[in-house]
Design a protein around this motif. Structure first.
Motif: not given
Length: 254
Positions: A138-147
């Protein structure tokens, strides 16, 4: 040995709590000289520009780069991933200082602003093979970057599809011109030697497997440099395994 957590800003307390749950001592790190007392380091999520300014003020960047070059295990989550990247896409000229070492290109705020934060089920077969439990996380993405791109020595551990509601955003359109694949899916977890990077926040869940995975990286590094295997090695054995693969505890935000 203890595991340090860079503690200028962000979710460092949550990482220390997660380490405590698996029987590992976490230490708040704010000064360069403290790096000599730890076996590994976690750079937490938070506001990357603020973290960078505070790290620069405390003259941490030379020491952090040396820590990485020494081969010590370092894990960057969210903002910490940005710190470790060799290249950041979409950053302003003379943007924030980086530690570097991880051969990848990261797009900061790829998934949008704070209000566009989200949770997603991520397929993590490699971590599941190592630590057991369900194949998803369960991934929590908060104002998240990406590769957006990785080098040949970087192992991809997890990817996620780009949510449909974000595909029309200017940020994604901009990156798609250079990285066409970023319109449909992006990388959110990688490993390269002693470095681990995740775009999401494992410390904000009750699933300990990413922290266990990192501690085994620490064990491997210690075993390579020390002949004694009894007194100086952090044990992350079966007693830390998941009791119930269906984790339904609430997620909280810092």
């Amino acid at each position: 040995m203890a595991v340090g957590v860079l503690a200028f800003q962000g979710s460092f307390n949550e990482h220390i709590a997660a380490l405590r749950r698996i029987g590992v001592k976490g230490v708040e790190i704010r000064k360069p000289e403290q790096l000599g007392d730890i076996a590994a380091l976690i750079i937490p999520g938070g506001e990357s520009t603020t973290m960078a300014k505070l790290a620069e003020y405390h003259n941490m960047f030379p020491a952090l780069r040396e820590f990485v070059k020494m081969g010590k295990p370092v894990w960057g989550t969210c903002a910490g991933l940005i710190f470790l990247a060799n290249k950041v896409f979409g950053q302003k000229t003379d943007g924030q200082e980086l530690v570097g070492g991880l051969d990848c290109t990261v797009h900061r705020n790829f998934f949008g602003s704070q209000i566009q934060s989200f949770e997603a089920e991520i397929s993590v077969p490699h971590v599941a093979d190592k630590e057991g439990g369900p194949p998803g996380f369960r991934g929590v993405f908060i104002r998240a970057p990406a590769i957006l791109e990785v080098g040949s020595e970087v192992e991809i551990l997890a990817e996620v599809p780009v949510p449909d509601k974000l595909k029309t955003s200017e940020v994604i359109k901009e990156s798609q011109k250079v990285y066409p694949e970023s319109l449909n899916k992006v990388i959110v977890a990688v490993k390269q030697g002693n470095l681990l990077g995740t775009a999401f926040h494992p410390e904000l869940t009750a699933d300990n497997r990413w922290h266990l995975y990192f501690i085994k990286m620490v064990n491997d590094q210690i075993e390579e440099t020390e002949t004694a295997t009894s007194s100086g090695i952090i044990k992350a054995g079966d007693i830390y395994g998941l009791q119930d693969p269906k984790i339904e505890l609430p997620i909280y935000l810092p």
